[in-house]
Design a protein around this motif. Structure first.
Motif, mmCIF file in Angstrom:
data_model
loop_
_atom_site.group_PDB
_atom_site.id
_atom_site.type_symbol
_atom_site.label_atom_id
_atom_site.label_comp_id
_atom_site.label_asym_id
_atom_site.label_seq_id
_atom_site.Cartn_x
_atom_site.Cartn_y
_atom_site.Cartn_z
ATOM 1 N N GLU A 235 0.727 -1.176 0.058
ATOM 2 C CA GLU A 235 0.035 0.008 0.142
ATOM 3 C C GLU A 235 0.966 1.201 0.147
ATOM 4 N N LEU A 236 2.082 1.300 0.856
ATOM 5 C CA LEU A 236 2.838 2.357 0.584
ATOM 6 C C LEU A 236 3.366 2.576 -0.507
ATOM 7 N N GLY A 237 3.582 1.458 -1.436
ATOM 8 C CA GLY A 237 4.071 1.806 -2.923
ATOM 9 C C GLY A 237 3.277 2.637 -3.548
ATOM 10 N N PHE A 238 1.858 2.634 -3.395
ATOM 11 C CA PHE A 238 0.880 3.150 -4.043
ATOM 12 C C PHE A 238 0.360 4.334 -3.470
ATOM 13 N N MET A 239 1.111 5.106 -2.288
ATOM 14 C CA MET A 239 0.883 6.172 -1.967
ATOM 15 C C MET A 239 2.087 7.312 -2.280
ATOM 16 N N THR A 240 2.794 7.013 -3.118
ATOM 17 C CA THR A 240 3.808 7.756 -3.595
ATOM 18 C C THR A 240 3.291 8.963 -4.210
ATOM 19 N N PRO A 241 3.991 10.432 -4.500
ATOM 20 C CA PRO A 241 3.527 11.008 -5.339
ATOM 21 C C PRO A 241 3.279 10.569 -6.941
ATOM 22 N N ARG A 242 3.917 9.487 -7.197
ATOM 23 C CA ARG A 242 3.439 9.025 -8.611
ATOM 24 C C ARG A 242 2.242 8.619 -8.836
ATOM 25 N N TRP A 243 1.620 8.196 -7.491
ATOM 26 C CA TRP A 243 0.349 7.646 -7.846
ATOM 27 C C TRP A 243 -0.698 8.434 -7.177
ATOM 28 N N GLY A 244 -0.499 9.718 -6.842
ATOM 29 C CA GLY A 244 -1.118 10.681 -6.320
ATOM 30 C C GLY A 244 -1.322 10.817 -4.878
ATOM 31 N N GLY A 245 -0.222 10.218 -4.303
ATOM 32 C CA GLY A 245 -0.122 10.438 -2.845
ATOM 33 C C GLY A 245 0.892 11.480 -2.499
ATOM 34 N N SER A 246 1.234 11.481 -1.175
ATOM 35 C CA SER A 246 2.181 12.158 -0.748
ATOM 36 C C SER A 246 3.064 11.826 0.459
ATOM 37 N N GLU A 275 10.947 6.327 3.383
ATOM 38 C CA GLU A 275 12.053 6.999 3.010
ATOM 39 C C GLU A 275 12.623 6.411 1.786
ATOM 40 N N ALA A 276 12.649 5.192 1.626
ATOM 41 C CA ALA A 276 13.374 4.478 0.383
ATOM 42 C C ALA A 276 12.351 4.652 -0.922
ATOM 43 N N LEU A 277 10.999 4.736 -0.778
ATOM 44 C CA LEU A 277 10.143 5.053 -1.987
ATOM 45 C C LEU A 277 10.157 6.377 -2.278
ATOM 46 N N LEU A 278 10.366 7.214 -1.416
ATOM 47 C CA LEU A 278 10.742 8.789 -1.915
ATOM 48 C C LEU A 278 11.987 8.705 -2.482
ATOM 49 N N ALA A 279 13.039 8.153 -1.957
ATOM 50 C CA ALA A 279 14.308 8.132 -2.696
ATOM 51 C C ALA A 279 14.499 7.627 -3.923
ATOM 52 N N GLU A 280 13.853 6.498 -4.136
ATOM 53 C CA GLU A 280 13.514 5.688 -5.504
ATOM 54 C C GLU A 280 13.055 6.481 -6.396
ATOM 55 N N ALA A 281 12.040 7.677 -6.384
ATOM 56 C CA ALA A 281 11.661 8.435 -7.184
ATOM 57 C C ALA A 281 12.741 9.440 -7.373
ATOM 58 N N GLN A 282 13.546 9.813 -6.474
ATOM 59 C CA GLN A 282 14.643 10.646 -6.751
ATOM 60 C C GLN A 282 15.825 10.098 -7.626
ATOM 61 N N ARG A 285 14.724 10.352 -11.056
ATOM 62 C CA ARG A 285 14.625 11.716 -11.649
ATOM 63 C C ARG A 285 16.457 11.945 -11.652
ATOM 64 N N GLN A 286 17.336 11.082 -11.489
ATOM 65 C CA GLN A 286 18.865 11.355 -11.457
ATOM 66 C C GLN A 286 19.278 12.226 -10.440
ATOM 67 N N GLN A 287 18.240 12.409 -9.366
ATOM 68 C CA GLN A 287 18.854 13.294 -8.197
ATOM 69 C C GLN A 287 19.686 12.356 -7.363
ATOM 70 N N TYR A 288 20.876 12.051 -7.668
ATOM 71 C CA TYR A 288 21.429 10.837 -7.300
ATOM 72 C C TYR A 288 22.161 11.213 -5.574
ATOM 73 N N ALA A 289 22.488 12.235 -5.490
ATOM 74 C CA ALA A 289 22.913 12.644 -4.012
ATOM 75 C C ALA A 289 21.484 12.617 -3.142
ATOM 76 N N ALA A 290 20.664 13.483 -3.501
ATOM 77 C CA ALA A 290 19.422 13.116 -2.561
ATOM 78 C C ALA A 290 18.744 11.727 -2.328
ATOM 79 N N ALA A 291 18.940 10.975 -3.464
ATOM 80 C CA ALA A 291 18.547 9.552 -3.448
ATOM 81 C C ALA A 291 19.499 8.883 -2.438
ATOM 82 N N GLU A 292 20.629 9.032 -2.507
ATOM 83 C CA GLU A 292 21.649 8.281 -1.601
ATOM 84 C C GLU A 292 21.246 8.720 -0.083
ATOM 85 N N ALA A 293 21.079 9.869 0.289
ATOM 86 C CA ALA A 293 20.841 10.338 1.557
ATOM 87 C C ALA A 293 19.446 9.691 2.065
ATOM 88 N N GLY A 294 18.461 9.659 0.939
ATOM 89 C CA GLY A 294 17.238 9.031 1.398
ATOM 90 C C GLY A 294 17.253 7.551 1.655
#
Length: 533
Positions: A235-246, A275-282, A285-294
């Motif tokens: 369910e968390l996987g479908f609550m990411t911004p990609r799926w209209g969540g936050s 944290e991981a699901l949000l970092a995966e979106a980063q 988007r090739q935001q590698y430093a932000a993803a690493e931190a997430g």
């Protein structure tokens, strides 16, 4: 396998400390494995033989859970059983893990990892699952296996055609998911508390765009298995911004579920999934430093294979290869049936020009997931690069270096026709005719054989006056590609060597009809030979 939630669920793998007839061992690389078969030649621990209590997940020295999964050996073994239609043995294997799950809900993600074996990633394999269902219609195992296969195909197609989807493609996706619903329903009739079934239902509802059913399935799951990490992480996987969540919605949901931690200690990792699901979106988007931190923040909540693997991917993109290799190694210690981590290591070794290591890691990845498009793409890419390096080295006169590059290319695929041909050329320039002939034979066995490859073999055979072999070589060429000027003249030359002048004249005349400029010279030569014999 491409969808975010499936990838995350794969890595939410909880180790078993003590289970009936399940063995535990640590390999030479320090990786811990679990299996229902004792591996030969190893010191194994069968907890069933001892009266030990077992926690639902392993505590590490820093106080967070280490979520571990099945071994690559078991992963491959289960697939072999399916392909051999050993359904009775499969049922026995799966029943053991389901019995463990009935006693300890913290092991449900390992059961999910086992069923991931049946996500074959290739259409046309339904017959295995259909036979399994027909043979054992009263068990949940074949229904869950077929549902996993069908939803896997559905998600693969969904992701591949996400931006531009024809009506025909959309209908194919719907068919996969609707077909899976029948199997999931059958499995739930046998076992109403199946977290795997509900996680598949939730995913199917989202893919079909049916929010009402999505919420109904989620409510039923909360009533039947409120402490399910598998349902919660899905369910968390479908609550990411990609799926209209936050992020706020994800955190609120995780907080609501985590209150059941006393029933399932593994739920402590849920904030890490946020944290991981949000970092995966980063990462996407090739935001590698932000993803690493997430992913680093996610790992504070638990040692999960996908957290390490994705952080490794971020570090690899930033060319921090040593740190990335360490993370891939951690992921593989937790889940040795992780083809993506082996692929990542291969890509790093390729970038570092450590091609033997790259080939070895690719071999491991292929054993686990032979149908993976990503693995096939990288093997082709690396093989092409190595072959090109071999050609350039030979052009510079560096024959030993050329041989080394081409040998490494053939480590990736010993039957690769282009690399085999190029190595044959290098061997020939080195004067190693037997080696050259051996590689040329491999190249010519391929359907993609090219005319110049036949010319190379013709030259090799002519050096030893092997006229009959030359005739058979050009017979093979003509059988494949039809009569051409060059092939007829080459075979005529071989007939001359064998002193079969009438056959040589026939080929030379046919070459002349095809307009071969050199045919007149061959005809004149053969006429002279006929006159003197």
């Amino acid at each position: 396998m491409n969808l975010v939630w499936i990838a995350l669920l794969l890595s939410c793998l909880i180790g078993l400390q003590a289970v009936a007839e399940v063995y535990q061992w640590v390999d030479s690389d320090g990786r811990r494995h679990f299996s229902d078969r004792a591996p030969s030649g190893r010191n194994t621990h069968n907890p069933a033989e001892q009266s030990l209590s077992r926690p639902s997940s392993q505590a590490t020295s820093i106080g967070v859970s280490a979520l571990e999964g099945i071994s690559s050996r078991d992963y491959q073994h289960l697939r072999k059983l399916l392909r051999a239609r050993q359904f009775g043995i499969l049922n026995t294997r799966l029943e053991k893990y389901h019995q463990i799950l009935a006693e300890d809900i913290s092991t449900e993600s390992q059961v999910r990892a086992i069923y991931q074996v049946f996500d074959m990633g290739k259409p046309g394999l339904e017959h295995y699952f259909n036979d399994w269902v027909r043979t054992y219609p009263n068990l949940e195992f074949p229904y869950l296996a077929r549902a996993t296969y069908l939803t896997g195909l559905g998600w693969d197609s969904y992701e591949q055609n996400r931006t531009h989807r024809s009506d025909e493609q959309a209908e194919a996706i719907r068919k996969y998911f609707y077909a899976s619903l029948t199997d999931i329903d059958a499995a739930l009739r046998v076992n109403p508390r199946s977290g795997l079934a509900y996680s598949l239902l939730i995913g199917a509802a989202v893919a079909l765009g049916d929010d009402e059913q999505h919420q109904l399935y989620l409510q039923r799951a909360a009533e039947e298995i409120p402490a399910s990490l598998l349902v919660a992480s899905t369910e968390l996987g479908f609550m990411t911004p990609r799926w209209g969540g936050s992020k706020a919605r994800m955190r609120a949901y995780a907080n609501r579920v985590i209150v059941h931690q006393s029933s399932n200690p593994a739920l402590s990792v849920l904030p890490g999934y946020v944290e991981a699901l949000l970092a995966e979106a980063q990462l996407g988007r090739q935001q590698y430093a932000a993803a690493e931190a997430g992913f680093t923040r996610a790992l504070k909540y638990g040692h999960v294979a996908s957290f390490y693997r994705h952080r490794a991917e971020a570090r690899m993109a930033m060319k921090r290869y040593s740190a990335a290799l360490d993370d891939f190694a951690q992921a593989l210690r937790l889940e040795s049936a992780d083809a993506d981590s082996y692929l990542g290591r291969a890509q790093i070794y390729g970038s570092l020009r450590q091609y033997r290591n790259a080939a070895a890691e690719l071999a491991y990845a292929t054993e686990i997931d032979p149908e993976s498009p990503g693995i096939h793409r990288y093997r082709t890419q690396l093989l092409t690069s190595l072959t090109g390096l071999g050609i350039r080295a030979r052009t510079r006169g560096q024959l030993e270096e050329s041989l080394d590059f081409l040998g490494k290319a053939l480590m990736l695929d010993p039957a690769d026709a282009v690399a085999s041909y190029q190595r044959a050329v290098t061997w020939m320039e080195m004067g190693k005719m037997a080696n050259s002939e051996s590689d040329a034979s491999v190249a010519l066995a391929a359907d993609s054989a090219r005319p110049e490859w036949f010319v190379l073999m013709d030259n090799l055979l002519a050096r030893r006056q092997r006229w009959q072999d030359m005739i058979e070589l050009w017979d093979d060429y003509i059988d494949r590609f039809g009569e051409t000027q060059d092939a007829l003249l080459a075979r005529a030359n071989a007939y001359v060597g064998k002193q079969e002048y009438q056959s040589a004249m026939a080929d030379a005349n046919r070459a002349a009809v095809l307009g071969a400029p050199a045919a007149a010279g061959m005809i004149s030569k053969v006429e002279s030979l006929l006159a003197t014999h």
